[in-house]
Design a protein around this motif. Sequence first.
Motif, mmCIF file in Angstrom:
data_model
loop_
_atom_site.group_PDB
_atom_site.id
_atom_site.type_symbol
_atom_site.label_atom_id
_atom_site.label_comp_id
_atom_site.label_asym_id
_atom_site.label_seq_id
_atom_site.Cartn_x
_atom_site.Cartn_y
_atom_site.Cartn_z
ATOM 1 N N TRP A 1 0.836 -1.202 0.000
ATOM 2 C CA TRP A 1 0.000 0.000 0.000
ATOM 3 C C TRP A 1 0.869 1.249 0.000
ATOM 4 C CZ3 TRP A 1 -0.545 4.112 3.334
ATOM 5 C CH2 TRP A 1 -1.635 4.934 3.105
ATOM 6 N N PHE A 2 1.892 1.281 0.850
ATOM 7 C CA PHE A 2 2.738 2.461 0.943
ATOM 8 C C PHE A 2 3.512 2.698 -0.340
ATOM 9 C CE2 PHE A 2 6.735 4.601 1.928
ATOM 10 C CZ PHE A 2 6.238 5.779 2.433
ATOM 11 N N GLY A 3 4.058 1.656 -0.926
ATOM 12 C CA GLY A 3 4.827 1.805 -2.158
ATOM 13 C C GLY A 3 3.985 2.349 -3.293
ATOM 14 N N GLY A 4 2.800 1.781 -3.477
ATOM 15 C CA GLY A 4 1.907 2.271 -4.521
ATOM 16 C C GLY A 4 1.456 3.693 -4.261
ATOM 17 N N TYR A 5 1.186 3.998 -2.999
ATOM 18 C CA TYR A 5 0.776 5.358 -2.623
ATOM 19 C C TYR A 5 1.904 6.353 -2.911
ATOM 20 C CZ TYR A 5 -0.207 9.358 0.367
ATOM 21 O OH TYR A 5 -0.403 10.626 0.825
ATOM 22 N N PHE A 6 3.113 5.996 -2.563
ATOM 23 C CA PHE A 6 4.260 6.893 -2.756
ATOM 24 C C PHE A 6 4.491 7.167 -4.240
ATOM 25 C CE2 PHE A 6 8.901 7.621 -3.068
ATOM 26 C CZ PHE A 6 8.955 8.791 -2.333
ATOM 27 N N SER B 1 -3.458 8.271 -12.486
ATOM 28 C CA SER B 1 -2.161 7.607 -12.335
ATOM 29 C C SER B 1 -2.196 6.394 -11.406
ATOM 30 C CB SER B 1 -1.115 8.605 -11.840
ATOM 31 O OG SER B 1 -1.437 9.076 -10.552
ATOM 32 N N TYR B 2 -3.328 6.119 -10.758
ATOM 33 C CA TYR B 2 -3.384 5.037 -9.764
ATOM 34 C C TYR B 2 -2.977 3.669 -10.303
ATOM 35 C CZ TYR B 2 -4.945 1.997 -6.057
ATOM 36 O OH TYR B 2 -4.979 1.050 -5.078
ATOM 37 N N PRO B 3 -3.583 3.159 -11.383
ATOM 38 C CA PRO B 3 -3.174 1.814 -11.818
ATOM 39 C C PRO B 3 -1.723 1.760 -12.273
ATOM 40 C CG PRO B 3 -4.683 2.783 -13.399
ATOM 41 C CD PRO B 3 -4.640 3.699 -12.218
ATOM 42 N N PHE B 4 -1.234 2.836 -12.863
ATOM 43 C CA PHE B 4 0.163 2.861 -13.299
ATOM 44 C C PHE B 4 1.106 2.786 -12.097
ATOM 45 C CE2 PHE B 4 -2.300 4.972 -16.573
ATOM 46 C CZ PHE B 4 -1.868 4.319 -17.712
ATOM 47 N N SER B 5 0.763 3.491 -11.035
ATOM 48 C CA SER B 5 1.619 3.479 -9.849
ATOM 49 C C SER B 5 1.605 2.121 -9.167
ATOM 50 C CB SER B 5 1.203 4.580 -8.880
ATOM 51 O OG SER B 5 -0.100 4.378 -8.405
ATOM 52 N N LYS B 6 0.441 1.463 -9.107
ATOM 53 C CA LYS B 6 0.379 0.133 -8.492
ATOM 54 C C LYS B 6 1.216 -0.869 -9.272
ATOM 55 C CE LYS B 6 -2.157 -1.382 -5.588
ATOM 56 N NZ LYS B 6 -1.941 -1.720 -4.201
ATOM 57 N N VAL B 7 1.062 -0.891 -10.598
ATOM 58 C CA VAL B 7 1.793 -1.847 -11.416
ATOM 59 C C VAL B 7 3.280 -1.503 -11.426
ATOM 60 C CG1 VAL B 7 2.013 -2.860 -13.716
ATOM 61 C CG2 VAL B 7 -0.247 -2.351 -12.801
ATOM 62 N N LEU B 8 3.607 -0.229 -11.411
ATOM 63 C CA LEU B 8 5.011 0.177 -11.350
ATOM 64 C C LEU B 8 5.654 -0.281 -10.043
ATOM 65 C CD1 LEU B 8 7.124 1.656 -13.012
ATOM 66 C CD2 LEU B 8 6.469 3.754 -11.858
ATOM 67 N N TRP B 9 4.918 -0.198 -8.944
ATOM 68 C CA TRP B 9 5.466 -0.658 -7.673
ATOM 69 C C TRP B 9 5.656 -2.174 -7.672
ATOM 70 C CZ3 TRP B 9 8.351 1.379 -4.288
ATOM 71 C CH2 TRP B 9 8.579 0.733 -3.089
#
Length: 124
Positions: free
Chosen positions: A47-52, A97-105
């Motif tokens: 959660w923190f990684g995707g949020y960051f 940007s939410y799905p991109f950040s989750k998959v990037l993390w």
Amino acid sequence: MKALGRALLLKCPCCGARGILDGWFKLRENCGVCALDLHRAPEDDEWFGGYFVNLIASESLMIVVVVGYVLLVWPDVPGAKVEALALGMVIVSPIVSYPFSKVLWVAVEFVFAERAATKNRQRT
């Protein structure tokens, strides 16, 4: 770097398969092709990684759009329009940007896990 590029295209960081998202806001448990666990980290770290990553991406997007608009209309910058644009970007950019950040993390975790596994194999 290949894994990060795949993640930016919303593909599996391991094999590049599509379909790892179950809607805009949810990752599937595993990749349907290579069975990569998409929830590798403990819940708090994931959660923190995707949020960051989302925070950095959405704020950067907001700054680029607002500064671009200001430069476009310079020297007659309408303050109210800039404020409205900034407020709109603060609301919209995290959602976009939410799905991109989750998959990037997930890709970042994958890359670090692969490197750790390679080092462990080299030691034995």
